[in-house]
Design an enzyme around this catalytic site. Structure first.
Site, short mmCIF file in Angstrom:
data_model
loop_
_atom_site.label_atom_id
_atom_site.label_comp_id
_atom_site.label_asym_id
_atom_site.label_seq_id
_atom_site.Cartn_x
_atom_site.Cartn_y
_atom_site.Cartn_z
N HIS A 180 0.83 -1.21 0.00
CA HIS A 180 0.00 0.00 0.00
C HIS A 180 0.87 1.26 0.00
O HIS A 180 0.43 2.31 0.47
CB HIS A 180 -0.94 0.05 1.21
CG HIS A 180 -1.64 -1.23 1.49
ND1 HIS A 180 -2.86 -1.54 0.93
CD2 HIS A 180 -1.28 -2.32 2.23
CE1 HIS A 180 -3.24 -2.74 1.34
NE2 HIS A 180 -2.29 -3.26 2.12
N LYS A 307 16.33 21.49 -11.81
CA LYS A 307 15.59 20.24 -12.06
C LYS A 307 16.40 19.16 -12.76
O LYS A 307 17.18 19.41 -13.65
CB LYS A 307 14.35 20.55 -12.91
CG LYS A 307 13.34 21.41 -12.20
CD LYS A 307 12.44 20.59 -11.30
CE LYS A 307 11.35 20.00 -12.15
NZ LYS A 307 10.50 19.12 -11.38
N GLU A 314 9.25 8.20 -17.21
CA GLU A 314 7.87 8.65 -17.43
C GLU A 314 7.36 8.20 -18.79
O GLU A 314 6.20 7.82 -18.95
CB GLU A 314 7.79 10.18 -17.31
CG GLU A 314 7.98 10.66 -15.88
CD GLU A 314 8.19 12.16 -15.80
OE1 GLU A 314 7.36 12.83 -15.19
OE2 GLU A 314 9.18 12.67 -16.36
#
Ligand code: ARG
Length: 483
Positions: A180, A307, A314
């Protein structure tokens, strides 16, 4: 890739306009027609823009077919040799980009055959004896899929090797494992990495299994009913490396199960990669900070200078949507088709090609990322005692000492609550708390707490016990021939 395809499609369209002007009888099937095909129909029905990638397989199939035709006396050996030689020359020209495609010739089969006829005249006109495009296209697709499966299998071996090397490199590093997405129990990083090796092993097995059903010869089914000519299908099967000959012409000329189950196998690989990518995307965040990705496989932001984004991961996740879409397209494509061949089946190729191609790229990039990843050991270790990763092992210790499982579960649950209240770990609790639960064993129990001790306590087959993980590592090193 997509850009390239649409450029070539435009090129094909342009050529078609001029090549078909004024022609009425240039098509292989023009005999019973009295007017030329409407230009819009040519545009709508063509498949050369995507099925030309079958050219090698089409030519291999035709050479085997011609060889057999000569052996059974439907053409001479000399004619078959001439056909084979000319087909190889055409193949070279296509490979070199010197062959011109034209939508008036619909598909790859008609392109190659009409070129053969243009070069050899009547000898070329014999090649299509005892064959139809319906069994020919199935043959080409089976040959293509067989190659694609073999190539993907090699990619998956590479991916498995990357995970095994990463597992070896990780040594005795312990990481938190989740259910979970909540901290659950500690595992060796090697155990975690080997989990993916198992998934890709099943994926390989699935493709291997699909390959058995791909590797059946359709040729000789002709249009749908077979042929009255004395062909020898077993011989063609032997020449092309098929395991068997399809038993029913109506079935095999319409069957695309083999495409769908292969693409399903490919889709499951994409699913596995996608879930893995999601996990590592999370793990690279400041919030988790468990792994570091190689710079060469990340990208930056055009506005935020700090960044470092996991775009490759992705896109592995994102491209999975396309692959699932391809499987869906194929499933819907065949659902309403009466026997036998229907032109709808031409639409099977773009999703088949795209699914294999997309996943092959994902597999390749995933291997490179896994090979070059680093664990952020300091961050992992500094947080390893958070989240009570040792609670279940503590419960098992109490069971060992004779406490019923449910009572042990409840007792440890209460200890966890106390620890949360005083902002402590289980190992920080006073020894009396353990004495109360197992008189005479308090010190010993407390001494076996902590994530590292918990990992050492595991026993069962398939568990994260260091001995078991070592066995698994040795197994995979042997299996994948890693020295
Ligand atoms: N391009 C066609 C396909 O991909 C080849 C078979 C055409 N057969 C036919 N009867 N028109 O399915």
């Amino acid at each position: 890739m997509a850009k390239k395809a649409s450029q070539s499609q435009r090129k094909i369209r342009g050529q078609a306009m001029s090549a078909t002007k004024g022609k009425t009888g240039s098509k292989a099937w023009a005999g019973r027609f009295d007017s030329p095909t409407d230009a819009r129909v040519e545009q709508f029905t063509e498949s050369i823009s995507f099925d030309r990638r079958l050219y090698r397989h089409d030519i291999a199939g035709s050479i085997a077919h011609a060889t057999m035709l000569a052996e059974v006396g439907l053409m001479t050996k000399k004619e078959a040799a001439e056909i084979a030689r000319t087909l190889r020359a055409i193949e070279e020209e296509i490979t070199a980009g010197e062959f011109s495609f034209d939508i008036s010739k619909e598909d790859i089969h008609l392109h190659i055959e009409s070129e053969l006829v243009a070069r050899l005249g009547d000898v070329g006109r014999k090649l299509h004896t005892g064959r139809s495009r319906n069994d020919q296209v199935s043959l080409d697709l089976r040959l293509w899929t067989r190659d694609a499966i073999d190539q993907l299998d090699r990619g998956l071996i590479g991916l498995q090797k990357s995970f095994v090397s990463a597992a070896i490199k990780s040594g005795d590093l312990i990481i938190p494992a989740y259910t979970h997405l909540q901290r659950a129990q500690p595992v060796l990083a090697a155990h975690y990495l080997l989990a993916y090796v198992e998934k890709f092993a099943r994926d390989r097995d699935r493709l291997r299994d699909a390959r058995r059903r791909v590797n059946v010869l359709p040729l000789g089914a002709a249009a749908l009913a077979g042929t009255s000519l004395p062909i020898n299908r077993k011989r063609v099967a032997e020449l092309l490396g098929f395991d068997s000959v399809a038993a029913n012409s109506l079935d095999v000329s319409s069957d695309r199960d083999f495409v769908i189950e292969s693409v399903f196998g490919v889709t499951l690989i994409a699913e596995h990669l996608s879930a893995w990518a999601e996990e590592w995307i999370l793990w690279t965040t400041t919030e988790f900070d468990t792994i570091r990705l190689p710079d060469a496989f990340c990208t930056g932001s055009s506005i935020m200078p700090q960044k470092k984004n996991p775009d490759v991961l992705e896109l592995i996740r994102g491209k999975t949507a396309r692959v699932i879409g391809s499987l869906q397209t194929l499933l819907v494509l065949i659902k309403g088709l009466p026997l036998a061949y229907n032109r709808d089946l031409q639409e099977d190729k773009p999703p088949l090609f795209d699914a294999f191609e997309t996943v092959a790229h994902s597999v390749e990039l995933a291997s490179a990322i896994v090979e070059n990843m680093n664990w952020n050991r300091a961050a992992i270790e500094s947080k390893l005692e958070l989240g009570f990763l040792d609670a279940t092992t503590l419960m098992e210790q109490l069971i060992h000492l004779g406490m019923p499982m449910r009572s042990a579960h409840e007792a440890v649950g209460k200890l966890v609550r106390t620890a949360i209240e005083c902002n402590a770990t289980l190992a920080n609790l006073p020894v009396e708390r353990f004495e109360e639960l197992a008189p005479g064993h308090g010190r010993e129990i407390r001494g076996r707490l902590g994530a590292r001790q918990a990992v050492l306590a595991f026993q069962s087959e398939g568990s994260t016990a260091p001995k078991r993980v070592q066995e698994q590592l040795q197994h995979w090193k042997r299996e994948l021939k890693i020295s």
